[in-house]
Design a protein around this motif. Sequence first.
Motif, mmCIF file in Angstrom:
data_model
loop_
_atom_site.group_PDB
_atom_site.id
_atom_site.type_symbol
_atom_site.label_atom_id
_atom_site.label_comp_id
_atom_site.label_asym_id
_atom_site.label_seq_id
_atom_site.Cartn_x
_atom_site.Cartn_y
_atom_site.Cartn_z
ATOM 1 N N VAL A 84 -9.601 4.377 4.854
ATOM 2 C CA VAL A 84 -10.472 5.375 4.224
ATOM 3 C C VAL A 84 -10.829 6.461 5.223
ATOM 4 O O VAL A 84 -10.816 7.656 4.914
ATOM 5 N N SER A 85 -11.137 6.050 6.453
ATOM 6 C CA SER A 85 -11.498 7.014 7.496
ATOM 7 C C SER A 85 -10.289 7.835 7.951
ATOM 8 O O SER A 85 -10.394 9.047 8.145
ATOM 9 N N GLN A 86 -9.147 7.193 8.106
ATOM 10 C CA GLN A 86 -7.961 7.885 8.609
ATOM 11 C C GLN A 86 -7.411 8.904 7.618
ATOM 12 O O GLN A 86 -6.999 9.996 8.005
ATOM 13 N N HIS A 87 -7.387 8.545 6.333
ATOM 14 C CA HIS A 87 -6.735 9.381 5.327
ATOM 15 C C HIS A 87 -7.712 10.086 4.380
ATOM 16 O O HIS A 87 -7.275 10.694 3.408
ATOM 17 N N LEU A 104 -12.945 -7.943 -3.125
ATOM 18 C CA LEU A 104 -12.979 -6.791 -2.228
ATOM 19 C C LEU A 104 -14.276 -6.008 -2.413
ATOM 20 O O LEU A 104 -14.903 -5.580 -1.439
ATOM 21 N N ARG A 105 -14.697 -5.849 -3.645
ATOM 22 C CA ARG A 105 -15.935 -5.128 -3.924
ATOM 23 C C ARG A 105 -17.159 -5.887 -3.401
ATOM 24 O O ARG A 105 -18.097 -5.283 -2.886
ATOM 25 N N MET A 121 -9.372 -7.839 5.360
ATOM 26 C CA MET A 121 -8.676 -6.827 4.567
ATOM 27 C C MET A 121 -9.608 -5.668 4.237
ATOM 28 O O MET A 121 -9.196 -4.505 4.239
ATOM 29 N N ALA A 122 -10.864 -5.978 3.959
ATOM 30 C CA ALA A 122 -11.835 -4.920 3.676
ATOM 31 C C ALA A 122 -12.011 -4.001 4.889
ATOM 32 O O ALA A 122 -12.163 -2.784 4.738
ATOM 33 N N LYS A 123 -11.974 -4.581 6.094
ATOM 34 C CA LYS A 123 -12.079 -3.766 7.309
ATOM 35 C C LYS A 123 -10.863 -2.851 7.459
ATOM 36 O O LYS A 123 -10.991 -1.707 7.898
ATOM 37 N N VAL A 124 -9.681 -3.376 7.091
ATOM 38 C CA VAL A 124 -8.464 -2.555 7.133
ATOM 39 C C VAL A 124 -8.595 -1.383 6.163
ATOM 40 O O VAL A 124 -8.249 -0.242 6.497
ATOM 41 N N PHE A 125 -9.094 -1.658 4.969
ATOM 42 C CA PHE A 125 -9.288 -0.582 3.995
ATOM 43 C C PHE A 125 -10.310 0.438 4.495
ATOM 44 O O PHE A 125 -10.156 1.638 4.267
ATOM 45 N N GLN A 126 -11.345 -0.040 5.159
ATOM 46 C CA GLN A 126 -12.334 0.870 5.745
ATOM 47 C C GLN A 126 -11.668 1.829 6.725
ATOM 48 O O GLN A 126 -11.957 3.037 6.734
ATOM 49 N N LYS A 127 -10.795 1.291 7.556
ATOM 50 C CA LYS A 127 -10.094 2.121 8.535
ATOM 51 C C LYS A 127 -9.183 3.131 7.853
ATOM 52 O O LYS A 127 -9.099 4.296 8.262
ATOM 53 N N LEU A 132 0.825 -1.206 0.000
ATOM 54 C CA LEU A 132 0.000 0.000 0.000
ATOM 55 C C LEU A 132 0.860 1.258 0.000
ATOM 56 O O LEU A 132 1.945 1.282 0.570
ATOM 57 N N ALA A 133 0.343 2.288 -0.658
ATOM 58 C CA ALA A 133 0.967 3.613 -0.648
ATOM 59 C C ALA A 133 -0.148 4.642 -0.654
ATOM 60 O O ALA A 133 -1.224 4.413 -1.220
#
Length: 239
Positions: A136-139, A170-171, A128-134, A102-103
């Motif tokens: 999305v919120s952080q950045h 993922l979708r 992994m989807a939950k990690v992406f959710q986090k 990730l970048a």
Amino acid sequence: MRAITRPASATLPLSETLTAGLNAYPVASFPLRRRRRLFFRSLGWCVVPAFLSIRLHRLHCFKKEQMKVIEPVELFQKLCSSGAVQKGRLLGLDVGQRYVGLAVSDVANRIASPGSVLVRKKTNIDIMAKVFQKLVSQHSLVGFVVGYPFCLWGQSSVEAVQVRLFMEDLRNTGRLNGLTYTYWDENYTSKCVEALLEPLDLNPVKSKTIKDKFAAVGILQGYLDNMNRKLKSGNLARE
């Protein structure tokens, strides 16, 4: 427990419906559950199992807001038109068979910085989807730039297929609805990172994680450079 939905129009005024509902049935002789059902039916209400109504609502939202793939220029145009260039960010993904590097871009969407590396398994896609959710919120992420091994001869490679399958999985989790993503050429990004890391003689595991995250940096940085160059020359708006 039941969810109750109201029809668009009623056949009787509320006062008449209440009278008809209370007097039409010998309520005292019916069980409490049936009395409630008959009463709401007399009001013109449709009694639906709660779990079914919730699932139908989720299915409707899922179809309406599902994460989708768009063209590279369209993603950057979306940032520009919404005025989100100064506050929304993009996430770059280098999708491998075992790891996902990730970048993340800066708030101006000009510079890509390395993020973390996620372990990829068939059984942990929801995690992994939950990690992406986090993230999305952080950045304040508004979209993903996914590395894709485009072939010059128009053929689909094994690597290309597994990238598409990962994004489909993922979708389908439904956790990233409302976001968009695009594919960007990742050819030679990993090779370039390997050439830079070779003189350092790092531990193989450490070298692998560094390579994945910096490959994601190369993918995202290449996309940002290309889009900002088009934006500066005025070609972005015409495409």
